[in-house]
Design a protein around this motif. Sequence first.
Motif, PDB file in Angstrom:
ATOM      1  N   ASP A  93      39.878  34.900  52.299  1.00  0.00           N
ATOM      2  CA  ASP A  93      40.044  36.077  51.440  1.00  0.00           C
ATOM      3  C   ASP A  93      39.762  35.800  49.971  1.00  0.00           C
ATOM      4  O   ASP A  93      40.131  36.592  49.110  1.00  0.00           O
ATOM      5  N   PHE A 114      38.070  35.094  42.859  1.00  0.00           N
ATOM      6  CA  PHE A 114      38.194  36.503  43.221  1.00  0.00           C
ATOM      7  C   PHE A 114      39.037  36.574  44.483  1.00  0.00           C
ATOM      8  O   PHE A 114      38.632  36.055  45.522  1.00  0.00           O
ATOM      9  N   ASP A 115      40.216  37.210  44.405  1.00  0.00           N
ATOM     10  CA  ASP A 115      41.049  37.402  45.585  1.00  0.00           C
ATOM     11  C   ASP A 115      40.589  38.691  46.249  1.00  0.00           C
ATOM     12  O   ASP A 115      40.844  39.792  45.755  1.00  0.00           O
ATOM     13  N   LEU A 116      39.867  38.562  47.356  1.00  0.00           N
ATOM     14  CA  LEU A 116      39.238  39.714  48.009  1.00  0.00           C
ATOM     15  C   LEU A 116      40.247  40.591  48.732  1.00  0.00           C
ATOM     16  O   LEU A 116      39.937  41.732  49.074  1.00  0.00           O
ATOM     17  N   SER A 117      41.460  40.106  48.957  1.00  0.00           N
ATOM     18  CA  SER A 117      42.462  40.893  49.666  1.00  0.00           C
ATOM     19  C   SER A 117      43.168  41.890  48.750  1.00  0.00           C
ATOM     20  O   SER A 117      43.670  42.911  49.212  1.00  0.00           O
ATOM     21  N   ASN A 118      43.181  41.614  47.430  1.00  0.00           N
ATOM     22  CA  ASN A 118      43.905  42.509  46.529  1.00  0.00           C
ATOM     23  C   ASN A 118      43.144  42.869  45.256  1.00  0.00           C
ATOM     24  O   ASN A 118      43.664  43.577  44.406  1.00  0.00           O
ATOM     25  N   GLY A 119      41.922  42.352  45.087  1.00  0.00           N
ATOM     26  CA  GLY A 119      41.101  42.706  43.936  1.00  0.00           C
ATOM     27  C   GLY A 119      41.449  41.979  42.655  1.00  0.00           C
ATOM     28  O   GLY A 119      40.938  42.320  41.591  1.00  0.00           O
ATOM     29  N   LYS A 120      42.301  40.960  42.724  1.00  0.00           N
ATOM     30  CA  LYS A 120      42.676  40.224  41.516  1.00  0.00           C
ATOM     31  C   LYS A 120      41.622  39.166  41.195  1.00  0.00           C
ATOM     32  O   LYS A 120      41.009  38.586  42.092  1.00  0.00           O
ATOM     33  N   VAL A 121      41.456  38.920  39.883  1.00  0.00           N
ATOM     34  CA  VAL A 121      40.472  37.960  39.402  1.00  0.00           C
ATOM     35  C   VAL A 121      41.189  36.929  38.538  1.00  0.00           C
ATOM     36  O   VAL A 121      41.976  37.298  37.660  1.00  0.00           O
ATOM     37  N   LYS A 131      45.720  41.708  37.909  1.00  0.00           N
ATOM     38  CA  LYS A 131      44.341  42.165  38.125  1.00  0.00           C
ATOM     39  C   LYS A 131      43.348  41.253  37.411  1.00  0.00           C
ATOM     40  O   LYS A 131      42.302  40.938  37.934  1.00  0.00           O
TER      41      LYS A 131
END
Length: 142
Positions: A93, A114-121, A131
């Motif tokens: 993820d 990039f955390d693809l599970s929650n959109g955090k960078v 975020k």
Amino acid sequence: MASIIFNPFYKKIFLYQNSDDLVINKDGKVGIGAKDPGQILDWNGIGATINTLVVSASAGARIAVQGADASLDLVDVGATADRKWFSIYNNADKAYIRTIEDDAADVALDIMTFDLSNGKVGIGTTSPGNKLHVYGSGGTTI
């Protein structure tokens, strides 16, 4: 004028103009400027200083790198020792922009995550808590 030749002894198909410009061997490996391809696609300099891969379409052109632990690595093979590779890497993820040691053994630095599970960078951290999570030197978080 180019010729297409099948060599039954080597079990290869050659597109021949002035040299072995294109080879497809019995394992399905393709060589462009490489007469004995060692990879699925083995592309060797064919007379140009800079080789360019162009993907063009009126809509939907893309290059896809698929597979577990997929990465796109930019490697300067002509550089001196201790130069880093630039890599875009995807695992589970998370996706990372990172540098890799020149022997490909270790990650030198995770620049951005990039955390693809929650959109955090995250910049400077592999576990972003917001975020946009920027982690600076000395443990400062912005």
